[in-house]
Scaffold this motif. Structure first.
Motif, PDB file in Angstrom:
ATOM      1  N   THR A  81       0.826  -1.340  -0.098  1.00  0.00           N
ATOM      2  CA  THR A  81       0.045  -0.082  -0.095  1.00  0.00           C
ATOM      3  C   THR A  81       0.822   1.351  -0.025  1.00  0.00           C
ATOM      4  O   THR A  81       1.984   1.058   0.252  1.00  0.00           O
ATOM      5  CB  THR A  81      -0.722   0.037   1.391  1.00  0.00           C
ATOM      6  OG1 THR A  81      -0.127   0.198   2.444  1.00  0.00           O
ATOM      7  CG2 THR A  81      -1.795  -1.369   1.361  1.00  0.00           C
ATOM      8  N   LEU A  82       0.242   2.303  -0.364  1.00  0.00           N
ATOM      9  CA  LEU A  82       1.187   3.650  -0.322  1.00  0.00           C
ATOM     10  C   LEU A  82       1.544   4.014   0.946  1.00  0.00           C
ATOM     11  O   LEU A  82       2.583   4.552   1.150  1.00  0.00           O
ATOM     12  CB  LEU A  82       0.066   4.763  -0.920  1.00  0.00           C
ATOM     13  CG  LEU A  82      -0.554   4.656  -2.408  1.00  0.00           C
ATOM     14  CD1 LEU A  82      -1.206   5.847  -2.938  1.00  0.00           C
ATOM     15  CD2 LEU A  82       0.802   4.352  -3.362  1.00  0.00           C
ATOM     16  N   GLU A  83       0.913   3.645   2.104  1.00  0.00           N
ATOM     17  CA  GLU A  83       1.193   3.931   3.388  1.00  0.00           C
ATOM     18  C   GLU A  83       2.523   3.397   3.753  1.00  0.00           C
ATOM     19  O   GLU A  83       3.053   3.645   4.830  1.00  0.00           O
ATOM     20  CB  GLU A  83      -0.059   3.586   4.216  1.00  0.00           C
ATOM     21  CG  GLU A  83      -1.021   4.401   4.310  1.00  0.00           C
ATOM     22  CD  GLU A  83      -2.154   4.320   2.942  1.00  0.00           C
ATOM     23  OE1 GLU A  83      -1.549   3.059   2.498  1.00  0.00           O
ATOM     24  OE2 GLU A  83      -3.068   4.841   2.540  1.00  0.00           O
ATOM     25  N   THR A  84       2.958   2.048   3.115  1.00  0.00           N
ATOM     26  CA  THR A  84       3.890   1.308   3.514  1.00  0.00           C
ATOM     27  C   THR A  84       5.155   2.025   3.090  1.00  0.00           C
ATOM     28  O   THR A  84       6.392   1.691   3.235  1.00  0.00           O
ATOM     29  CB  THR A  84       4.133  -0.019   3.364  1.00  0.00           C
ATOM     30  OG1 THR A  84       3.778  -0.131   1.848  1.00  0.00           O
ATOM     31  CG2 THR A  84       2.714  -0.777   3.745  1.00  0.00           C
ATOM     32  N   LEU A 132       8.287  13.530   8.216  1.00  0.00           N
ATOM     33  CA  LEU A 132       7.921  12.409   7.052  1.00  0.00           C
ATOM     34  C   LEU A 132       9.135  11.857   6.495  1.00  0.00           C
ATOM     35  O   LEU A 132      10.040  12.112   6.087  1.00  0.00           O
ATOM     36  CB  LEU A 132       7.282  13.292   5.787  1.00  0.00           C
ATOM     37  CG  LEU A 132       6.989  12.279   4.611  1.00  0.00           C
ATOM     38  CD1 LEU A 132       5.653  11.424   5.044  1.00  0.00           C
ATOM     39  CD2 LEU A 132       6.330  13.244   3.381  1.00  0.00           C
ATOM     40  N   VAL A 175       5.962   7.428   5.932  1.00  0.00           N
ATOM     41  CA  VAL A 175       5.586   7.388   7.181  1.00  0.00           C
ATOM     42  C   VAL A 175       5.893   8.547   8.004  1.00  0.00           C
ATOM     43  O   VAL A 175       6.961   9.174   8.088  1.00  0.00           O
ATOM     44  CB  VAL A 175       6.222   6.302   8.000  1.00  0.00           C
ATOM     45  CG1 VAL A 175       5.605   6.291   9.636  1.00  0.00           C
ATOM     46  CG2 VAL A 175       5.888   5.009   7.566  1.00  0.00           C
ATOM     47  N   SER A 176       4.832   9.228   8.386  1.00  0.00           N
ATOM     48  CA  SER A 176       4.875  10.555   9.453  1.00  0.00           C
ATOM     49  C   SER A 176       5.480   9.817  11.004  1.00  0.00           C
ATOM     50  O   SER A 176       4.555   8.945  11.184  1.00  0.00           O
ATOM     51  CB  SER A 176       3.827  11.243   9.553  1.00  0.00           C
ATOM     52  OG  SER A 176       3.452  11.632   8.178  1.00  0.00           O
TER      53      SER A 176
END
Length: 222
Positions: free
Chosen positions: A60-63, A77, A66-67
């Motif tokens: 996923t894009l979130e991986t 970030l 990361v903030s």
């Protein structure tokens, strides 16, 4: 993003944070040039690359970003090395070259650290095998192949909850270091003539102490 050791390198006298896998604090890097990572994310080419990378990696894009909160080194970030390289090029060619040099140095050191951790784990396992032989010999018992395997499986069971072997070539530095500590403690327990059940209990308690210590350490980092 896994918690890994954070290091800082200076670019023109200003620190930029990395972790040992090559993730970079983009907030630090962008600040060097008065640029916001959000502006780079707004570019069509950036969005195409991120979407393509996520699809190719099956993540996923979130991986990939990361903030993080915490102290000055952690806060900001963080970008996956692939994204960080593209972001570095957008900032400046000189910074891109500098970034590549830092990642190369980090990954080289990490490879050396992995080999060192494997050697230490191999040495501790040999010590454990020798302790088994001495312990068995003291009671007139012959040490057979399954005894060595079962002792290794005992430690793996305490660590993972599963009584089976593990391919140490697939383990991380942290996992190898933990196995080394557990094997060294098992040698001491064998020297105290502790039985199998008692060793399992003692090793479980020792693991709890180690984990508590690591949680406190990471809490300090944050």
């Amino acid at each position: 993003m896994k918690m890994r050791k954070i290091v800082t390198h200076e670019y023109d006298g200003t620190p930029v944070s990395f972790d040992m896998e090559g993730w970079m604090n983009a907030s630090h890097a962008g600040g060097l040039f008065g640029k916001e990572p959000g502006h780079w994310f707004g570019l069509d080419l950036t969005q195409q690359y991120i979407t393509g990378l996520a699809s190719r990696r099956g993540v996923t894009l979130e991986t990939l970003m990361v903030s993080r909160r915490g102290n000055e080194r952690l806060r900001g970030l963080w970008l996956h090395p692939k994204l960080a390289a593209k972001f570095a090029r957008w900032l400046s060619i000189d910074f891109e070259i500098w970034f590549e040099d830092q990642v190369e140095a980090l990954t080289s050191r990490d490879a050396v650290a992995v080999q060192a951790a494997r050697r230490q784990a191999s040495t501790s396992y040999r010590s454990l095998c020798e302790a088994l032989v001495i312990t068995h010999r003291a009671v007139g018992k012959e040490t057979k192949a399954h005894h060595y395997m079962n002792e290794a499986r005992l430690i793996n069971e305490v660590l993972t909850g599963v009584f089976q072997g593990r391919d140490r070539n697939q383990l991380t530095i942290a996992e190898l270091e933990l196995i080394t500590l557990m094997e060294n403690r098992d040698v001491l327990l064998l020297g105290q003539a502790k039985g199998y059940s008692d060793r399992k209990v003692a090793l479980s308690e020792y693991l709890g102490q180690l984990c508590d210590g690591r949680v406190q350490h990471y809490g300090q980092l944050g």
